[in-house]
Design a protein around this motif. Structure first.
Motif: not given
Length: 415
Positions: A188-195, A204-205, A211-212
């Motif tokens: 979930t954390a790396v998907r948020r980073l990618d987003g 934000a990245a 976090t990730g």
């Protein structure tokens, strides 16, 4: 000319050499080990007498083979004891244990002794009844006649309860279950980073990268079970052709370098998309990967060993200045390993649990004190001398105390 001895079968893997300091912890980072000391030697490994003891006066030569486990004297005086054990068999390797008469505690051991070789078996015994137990590589098990020890001795070995081979199954299962529960959080954390990168929101990245990355760093004891995924997800640039410019460098560290060195979203997106792909594959693959039971006690101190070398040393900082946050994640990961191993540690060395908890609490407080007023992190390279010395000393003490675990929890077949 006599016929030469046949070549023995290849030796079983003896494992890493280790030291177990016994149940009483000795204060001070460089304090001498008390109680039992285990050291590998060329022909096997013997249990050295504690430092400061007078030369051993009891014991003597002890020849073992598949028909007998030596013929020790039936009576000995309490105090230092030194056997020189020779494996007289032609092909069978042997593990040798000096136990109490009931076999419940071990006071000295040679983990592996090769045929036609000798090794010392040294310890210090209090009054009681003991025996020598031999477990051969061909499955043969022998126990010597009982030995009665009388009198008084200072510094006698407390002994330890051996760990049966299958005893590590439950802790490994518990730890793997914890890791399995954390991998979806990581994904979930790396998907948020990618987003973030896909939208071009690099501010934000940077926040979500940390976090990730910390989610991953808490999984320290599982790295060997991750196989090639570990390098793909969190590999450093060291040793790669071109270093940071290497085209094959991926994962959290590569993303960090780009985020804090002016790379635009167009150059970062392939890296974050690849990170999502690799973490997804890791989560899918993990249930099929094995975890070596011997890895768990070893990782308990290796996690902090790496934190001390790479994170506190700053060599793993690719621009974010957050390696002290990583140290905190590594401490949390170490706690999870100790928690999984607690059912095996507590009956063998209850004081160690108290000591290690205190060590980790102190190291945690040191790391928390490195936060900035705005909630960020002081880069490791910017720590003043006093604070660095405090963090280094407390991590080092935790590392020393945790280094007892591999020896304490090493499986001992039929000990």
């Amino acid at each position: 000319m006599s016929e030469p001895d046949p070549e023995p079968d290849p030796a079983p893997e003896p494992g890493r050499s280790f030291r177990w300091a016994g149940p009483r912890r000795v204060s001070g980072r460089r304090a001498a080990a008390a109680g039992l000391a285990l050291a590998a030697v060329a022909a096997g490994a013997g249990l050295g007498a504690a430092r400061g003891h007078s030369p051993a006066v009891a014991g003597g030569p002890l020849a073992v083979d598949t028909a007998r486990c030596g013929t020790p004297a039936t009576r000995m005086a309490a105090g230092p004891v030194a056997f020189t054990v020779t494996d007289s068999s032609r092909t069978a390797y042997v593990s040798v244990y000096l136990t109490d008469a009931g076999g419940g505690r071990v006071y000295g051991e040679i983990p592996w002794l090769t045929p036609r070789h000798a090794a010392p078996l040294n310890t210090t015994l209090a009054a009681g009844r003991y025996a020598v137990r031999c477990v051969f590589s061909d499955g043969t098990k022998r126990t010597s006649r009982p030995v009665t020890v009388s009198g008084r001795a200072s510094g006698a070995a407390a002994g330890y309860r051996p760990v049966p081979d299958l005893a590590m199954t439950a802790p490994v299962t518990a730890y793997r279950s914890w890791v399995s529960g954390r991998l979806p959080v990581l994904l979930t954390a790396v998907r948020r980073l990618d987003g973030d990168v896909r939208r071009g929101d690099l501010s934000a990245a940077r926040r979500d990268w940390l976090t990730g990355h910390l989610d991953y760093e808490r999984l320290g004891a599982a790295y060997h079970s991750f196989g090639d995924f570990d390098d793909a997800v969190d590999g450093m640039a060291d040793g790669r052709p071109g270093g940071e410019a290497s085209a094959g460098w991926t994962g959290f560290e590569a993303v960090e370098y780009g985020l804090w060195h002016g790379r635009g979203a167009d150059r970062l997106r392939p890296l974050t998309a690849r990170l999502v792909k690799d973490v997804t594959a890791l989560e899918r693959d993990f249930p099929s990967e094995d975890t070596d039971p011997g890895d768990l006690p070893l990782r308990a101190h290796e996690i902090l060993e790496n934190a001390l070398e790479f994170q506190l040393g700053g060599s793993a900082d690719y621009g974010s200045g957050t390696t002290l946050a990583t140290v905190g994640a590594n401490i949390a990961g170490t706690r999870e390993v100790v928690r999984a191993l607690t059912p095996l540690i507590r009956p063998r060395d209850p004081a160690l649990l108290t000591t290690v908890t205190r060590d980790l609490d102190r190291a945690d407080a040191d790391v928390a004190a490195c936060r900035t007023a705005g909630g960020g992190w002081t880069p490791a390279r910017s720590l003043d001398r006093e604070r660095r010395a405090r963090v280094d000393g407390d991590l080092g003490q935790a590392l020393e105390d945790l280094s007892s675990l591999p020896g304490l929890l090493a499986p001992r077949t039929s000990a």
